[in-house]
Scaffold this active site. Sequence first.
Site, PDB file in Angstrom:
ATOM      1  N   ASP A 184       1.040  -1.164   0.046  1.00  7.42           N
ATOM      2  CA  ASP A 184      -0.088  -0.109  -0.101  1.00  7.42           C
ATOM      3  C   ASP A 184       0.965   1.325   0.071  1.00  7.42           C
ATOM      4  O   ASP A 184       1.922   1.030   0.256  1.00  7.42           O
ATOM      5  CB  ASP A 184      -0.847  -0.089   1.286  1.00  7.42           C
ATOM      6  N   ASP A 203      -0.146   5.111   1.188  1.00  9.40           N
ATOM      7  CA  ASP A 203      -0.392   6.131   2.300  1.00  9.40           C
ATOM      8  C   ASP A 203      -0.422   5.217   3.661  1.00  9.40           C
ATOM      9  O   ASP A 203      -1.053   4.358   3.737  1.00  9.40           O
ATOM     10  CB  ASP A 203      -1.609   6.735   1.837  1.00  9.40           C
TER      11      ASP A 203
END
Length: 216
Positions: free
Chosen positions: A10, A12
């Site tokens: 991922d 953020d």
Amino acid sequence: MKQFDAILFDCDGVLVDSEPVSMRALDVFLARYGKQAEPAWGHRMVGRRAYDNAQMMIESFDLPLSIEQTIAEHRQLIFELVEREAKAMPYADQIIRWLNQQQIPIAVATSSPRPYLTMVLQKFGWHDCFGATVTGEEVANGKPAPDIFLRAAELLGVAAKASLVLEDAPHGVQAGLAAEATVYAVPNSVTKYLEFPPVAKYASLAEVLAELQANS
């Protein structure tokens, strides 16, 4: 520990310490319309696509905006703040560089839009580090559906079930599990208070890197 054919990140909250900045962007955005969120309200937005978050904001705060207007205005705020203020998560650069050295395929699978991801990768000098990048707008269903991790694995030419997903939020963890990948949760200062599915938890990317190196 098993060996993995690929690592799917991922963005953020895992690679970039952008969650606190995003929470501040929410406060600034709502204040423009005389609205205010409870301190933890923004946590429910973590890991979700812009369309879903815009719809939720409009309904929760009775905003006089369309979904498209909400997305555009809120997105611009986040983009500007992250570009100016956000820092890489500790050991993000080290784990990326080590995986590149080991020639282990890596991808980014983020709910954020393509222009934002491009900005982040350029900001931290990672634009040539990933074999594949996928954004939430490029798949049919956002997290917690598995689409984004399935697509990232497909682009790398590996099976999702042979991959490791690194996520900081429950929606992302659910997406990784739905893709039948191994999932490590690496919560940050914003998401560490949330309830996660039962997966291995790590305090930082430093711990993940140490484990990968020990088993290489």
